[in-house]
Design a protein around this motif. Structure first.
Motif, PDB file in Angstrom:
ATOM      1  N   THR A   1       0.798  -1.221   0.000  1.00  0.00           N
ATOM      2  CA  THR A   1       0.000   0.000   0.000  1.00  0.00           C
ATOM      3  C   THR A   1       0.835   1.278   0.000  1.00  0.00           C
ATOM      4  O   THR A   1       0.303   2.352  -0.244  1.00  0.00           O
ATOM      5  CB  THR A   1      -0.927   0.019   1.217  1.00  0.00           C
ATOM      6  N   ALA A   2       2.152   1.166   0.296  1.00  0.00           N
ATOM      7  CA  ALA A   2       2.997   2.353   0.366  1.00  0.00           C
ATOM      8  C   ALA A   2       4.444   1.978   0.103  1.00  0.00           C
ATOM      9  O   ALA A   2       4.899   0.903   0.519  1.00  0.00           O
ATOM     10  CB  ALA A   2       2.872   3.004   1.743  1.00  0.00           C
TER      11      ALA A   2
ATOM     12  N   ARG B   1      -0.511   2.414   5.751  1.00  0.00           N
ATOM     13  CA  ARG B   1      -1.031   3.298   4.707  1.00  0.00           C
ATOM     14  C   ARG B   1      -0.015   4.295   4.175  1.00  0.00           C
ATOM     15  O   ARG B   1      -0.156   4.809   3.073  1.00  0.00           O
ATOM     16  CB  ARG B   1      -2.247   4.071   5.239  1.00  0.00           C
ATOM     17  N   SER B   2       1.028   4.597   4.973  1.00  0.00           N
ATOM     18  CA  SER B   2       2.009   5.584   4.548  1.00  0.00           C
ATOM     19  C   SER B   2       3.365   5.240   5.150  1.00  0.00           C
ATOM     20  O   SER B   2       3.440   4.822   6.307  1.00  0.00           O
ATOM     21  CB  SER B   2       1.559   6.974   5.014  1.00  0.00           C
ATOM     22  N   VAL B   3       4.425   5.400   4.334  1.00  0.00           N
ATOM     23  CA  VAL B   3       5.796   5.185   4.807  1.00  0.00           C
ATOM     24  C   VAL B   3       6.674   6.300   4.268  1.00  0.00           C
ATOM     25  O   VAL B   3       6.449   6.815   3.174  1.00  0.00           O
ATOM     26  CB  VAL B   3       6.358   3.816   4.368  1.00  0.00           C
ATOM     27  N   SER B   4       7.677   6.684   5.051  1.00  0.00           N
ATOM     28  CA  SER B   4       8.629   7.690   4.607  1.00  0.00           C
ATOM     29  C   SER B   4       9.959   7.446   5.306  1.00  0.00           C
ATOM     30  O   SER B   4       9.988   7.040   6.469  1.00  0.00           O
ATOM     31  CB  SER B   4       8.113   9.094   4.958  1.00  0.00           C
TER      32      SER B   4
ATOM     33  N   SER C   1       8.743  -0.401   2.304  1.00  0.00           N
ATOM     34  CA  SER C   1       7.415  -0.756   1.799  1.00  0.00           C
ATOM     35  C   SER C   1       6.505  -1.111   2.969  1.00  0.00           C
ATOM     36  O   SER C   1       6.955  -1.625   3.994  1.00  0.00           O
ATOM     37  CB  SER C   1       7.492  -1.930   0.814  1.00  0.00           C
TER      38      SER C   1
ATOM     39  N   THR D   1       5.957   5.652   9.829  1.00  0.00           N
ATOM     40  CA  THR D   1       4.878   4.919   9.181  1.00  0.00           C
ATOM     41  C   THR D   1       3.553   5.275   9.835  1.00  0.00           C
ATOM     42  O   THR D   1       3.502   5.612  11.015  1.00  0.00           O
ATOM     43  CB  THR D   1       5.108   3.397   9.280  1.00  0.00           C
TER      44      THR D   1
ATOM     45  N   SER E   1       8.549   3.966  -0.331  1.00  0.00           N
ATOM     46  CA  SER E   1       9.346   5.185  -0.270  1.00  0.00           C
ATOM     47  C   SER E   1      10.829   4.836  -0.370  1.00  0.00           C
ATOM     48  O   SER E   1      11.284   3.873   0.248  1.00  0.00           O
ATOM     49  CB  SER E   1       9.091   5.915   1.055  1.00  0.00           C
TER      50      SER E   1
ATOM     51  N   SER F   1      -0.644   3.883  10.044  1.00  0.00           N
ATOM     52  CA  SER F   1      -1.441   2.688   9.829  1.00  0.00           C
ATOM     53  C   SER F   1      -2.927   2.953  10.025  1.00  0.00           C
ATOM     54  O   SER F   1      -3.327   3.883  10.730  1.00  0.00           O
ATOM     55  CB  SER F   1      -0.973   1.609  10.820  1.00  0.00           C
TER      56      SER F   1
END
Length: 73
Positions: free
Chosen positions: A9-10, A50-53, A22, A63, A12, A65
């Motif tokens: 889903t994510a 839902r988001s990673v950086s 990931s 991250t 970076s 979630s």
């Protein structure tokens, strides 16, 4: 590549392009080198990631979630 067990889903890249992060519906965050070798798996979320950086050349990751948490690794 050692795949996630559910949808990814994510994704970076670190600023230097040497690491990839990931996250997936399997609640996992994975750290890869640029050649596709799995370096480590970060466990702790109980919902879909839902988001990673990544920052500082991969020294730090953040991250978010669906479980309502944000984690700093």
């Amino acid at each position: 590549w050692e795949a996630h067990t559910a949808s990814v889903t994510a994704v970076s890249f670190a600023e230097d392009g040497k690491l990839l992060l990931s996250g997936g519906d399997d609640h996992r965050v994975k750290v890869w080198d640029a050649a596709g070798k799995l370096l480590t798996e970060l466990k702790g979320h109980t919902g879909s990631v839902r988001s990673v950086s990544m920052k500082a050349g991969g020294r730090w990751a953040v991250t978010a979630s669906a479980d309502g948490t944000v984690k700093l690794w």
